[in-house]
Enzyme design. Structure first.
Site, mmCIF file in Angstrom:
data_model
loop_
_atom_site.group_PDB
_atom_site.id
_atom_site.type_symbol
_atom_site.label_atom_id
_atom_site.label_comp_id
_atom_site.label_asym_id
_atom_site.label_seq_id
_atom_site.Cartn_x
_atom_site.Cartn_y
_atom_site.Cartn_z
ATOM 1 N N CYS A 9 0.798 -1.228 0.000
ATOM 2 C CA CYS A 9 0.000 0.000 0.000
ATOM 3 C C CYS A 9 0.831 1.280 0.000
ATOM 4 C CB CYS A 9 -0.928 -0.001 1.213
ATOM 5 S SG CYS A 9 -2.129 -1.357 1.210
ATOM 6 N N HIS A 40 12.095 1.108 6.016
ATOM 7 C CA HIS A 40 11.864 -0.301 5.664
ATOM 8 C C HIS A 40 12.383 -1.192 6.801
ATOM 9 C CE1 HIS A 40 11.362 -3.908 3.430
ATOM 10 N NE2 HIS A 40 11.298 -3.340 2.239
ATOM 11 N N HIS A 70 -2.315 19.970 6.456
ATOM 12 C CA HIS A 70 -3.275 18.912 6.149
ATOM 13 C C HIS A 70 -2.585 17.554 6.253
ATOM 14 C CE1 HIS A 70 -5.780 22.157 4.502
ATOM 15 N NE2 HIS A 70 -4.703 22.551 3.843
ATOM 16 N N HIS A 117 -3.207 7.135 4.903
ATOM 17 C CA HIS A 117 -3.589 5.902 4.215
ATOM 18 C C HIS A 117 -4.830 5.300 4.862
ATOM 19 C CE1 HIS A 117 -3.563 1.948 2.523
ATOM 20 N NE2 HIS A 117 -3.153 1.367 3.629
ATOM 21 N N HIS A 140 -14.912 5.367 3.940
ATOM 22 C CA HIS A 140 -16.343 5.095 3.873
ATOM 23 C C HIS A 140 -16.830 4.996 2.432
ATOM 24 C CE1 HIS A 140 -20.672 6.285 3.907
ATOM 25 N NE2 HIS A 140 -20.701 5.479 4.945
ATOM 26 N N ASN A 162 -10.374 0.690 1.186
ATOM 27 C CA ASN A 162 -8.913 0.702 1.106
ATOM 28 C C ASN A 162 -8.522 0.303 -0.321
ATOM 29 O OD1 ASN A 162 -6.167 0.304 1.235
ATOM 30 N ND2 ASN A 162 -6.210 -1.114 2.960
#
Length: 470
Positions: free
Chosen positions: A168, A247, A340, A344, A373, A377
């Site tokens: 992702c 990572h 802002h 994710h 909503h 995802n």
């Protein structure tokens, strides 16, 4: 006294060295995002509660305990009734996906979003110098980059990169590749295409740690046009100011907490383990440790260090006063350098966790909650749906700073800071229904339609003909 002064000077020296490097090293300032286009699949691909019931009914590997688990998961997920799924699942063919099914899912996205993006920007496919495609769980030959190059008849000297397995957080990895290429190549146009292939990865077994992915992941994608042409600065939407990648693949628990694998019966799916929250938290903290000195004002960094020094010296009263009366650990305020927060949409728990750790308000979290909503995802493209929401709500003004935070298998945490280059109007994927958001109260229809299952017992349970119509 001398020891105390020395103790203060050492972190201050490190701070000013870091600021000097960040201010004069250059690098990120010539990477501009000209435009981007998020994909809205056709309405016949919406996964409503009734369709969810039909999909669950078809899976003969599930029992009462799995149904109760799924109900609890979907009710707490924060996902609504208007998310999109792969066509083969809606047609009842999830048990036997074909390669053509997977490619058709990608083509629907490619042909819609890339064409809209290039047409709106006035850039032809032949002007693209670099192409980066990231789709984590679909590797085909020829590659997806070759498929796009063929369809749009792009130049023979185009530099193409096809990324898989990045999870992702892959879209920011793609941007990082371009950032580095831009340093060595002037006056370039680059196209980033980010999505996920759900068609071959819809899980049909009964392993709870793998069936959870069916509740969270939904179809989507985003195409982005970037450049390092100075002449395009006034037309750009954003400028990349900073990007940090973390990572933790060298740690066993981080590497194995989420991965594509077979279950005990040999069914392919995506595993989400119990160590995932811990791995995400550790990666997030390590990422912020590197990110903070790059994006926060000196005053906030000094305030944070001062509180830390007082705490180490056990000056309780002074520490409490410096922290505004808070008796807990000193917390750095990222809102002093960020306007802002683009988070994710990994799930309600992910959004809540980041909000708690960064001390964010509901206003800050609204874009991520509403994106989860409405679209679910969508993997690596989810950040751009969140950004689109901010744009559609006309929140993004010239000079604003947007922090993007993403997580991915491996385990990775990637973040970047974007600077808004002009006031943005918000004519994007949200335009047809943005006035309906934020929803005042997220009422989950799954509990209303499927709640009866919680009162069932295994000894007498019998699957009704219609799962949602009992």
């Amino acid at each position: 006294m001398d020891f105390f002064i020395l103790l203060c000077l050492v972190p201050l020296l490190y701070l000013f060295t870091t600021i000097w490097k960040g201010a004069f090293a250059g690098g990120d300032k010539s990477c501009y995002i000209l435009d981007y286009e998020c994909h809205k699949p056709s309405d016949d691909r919406m996964i409503s509660t009734d369709i969810s019931g039909d999909i669950i009914t078809r899976n003969k590997n599930l029992g009462l305990n799995e149904y109760k688990f799924l109900l609890k998961a979907i009710v707490n997920s924060g996902i609504g009734e208007q998310t999109y799924g792969p066509r083969k699942v809606l047609e009842g063919r999830e048990e036997c996906p074909t390669l053509n099914d997977s490619l058709e899912e990608m083509d629907d996205f490619f042909h819609d979003s890339i064409e809209k993006l290039l047409k709106r920007s006035g850039v032809s496919p032949q002007e693209i110098d670099i192409l980066v495609v990231n789709v984590s769980m679909l590797a085909v030959s020829p590659s997806l980059t070759s498929r796009i190059i063929k369809h749009y008849k792009m130049r023979e000297d185009i530099r193409s990169f096809n990324l898989t397995g990045m999870g992702c957080s892959a879209s920011l990895i793609s941007v990082d590749i371009l950032r580095n290429l831009f340093k060595a190549n002037k006056n370039q146009y680059a196209l980033v295409v980010t999505s996920e292939s759900l068609t071959p990865n819809w899980y049909t077994g009964n392993d709870r740690s793998m069936i959870l992915a069916n509740c969270l992941f939904r179809s989507g994608g985003c195409a982005m046009l970037l450049t390092n042409k100075a002449a395009m600065r006034k037309k750009a939407m954003f400028r990349l100011n900073c990007l940090v990648r973390t990572h933790h693949g060298g740690r066993d628990e981080a590497y194995g907490c989420c991965m594509q694998r077979d279950d005990a019966e040999g069914r392919l799916g995506f595993y989400l383990g119990k160590d995932l929250p811990k791995a995400a938290t550790r990666a997030f903290v390590d990422n912020l440790r590197v990110l903070a000195p790059k994006i926060l004002p000196v005053t906030e960094l000094l305030r944070f260090m001062w509180i830390r020094i007082l705490k180490r010296l056990n000056f309780g009263a002074a520490k409490k006063a410096a922290a505004g009366g808070a008796g807990g650990a000193a917390a750095i305020d990222f809102r002093t350098g960020v306007d802002h927060f683009c988070i994710h949409t990994g799930g309600k728990a992910v959004i809540d966790g980041i909000g708690t750790n960064l001390g964010l308000s509901e206003y800050d979290l609204e874009p991520a909650r509403m994106t989860l909503h409405r679209f679910g995802n969508t993997s690596a493209s989810s950040l751009w749906y969140v950004l689109s929401y901010m744009e559609a709500k006309k929140r993004l003004k010239k000079g604003d700073r947007v922090l993007m935070i993403s997580f991915g298998a491996g385990f990775k945490c990637n973040s970047c800071l974007l600077e808004v280059m002009r006031d943005l109007e918000g004519n994007n994927v949200w335009k047809e229904f943005i006035d309906n958001y934020p929803v005042k109260k997220i009422v989950n229809p799954y509990l209303e339609k499927f709640g009866w299952i919680n009162s069932e017992v295994e000894s007498t349970f019998k699957m009704p003909g219609s799962f949602s119509g009992k």
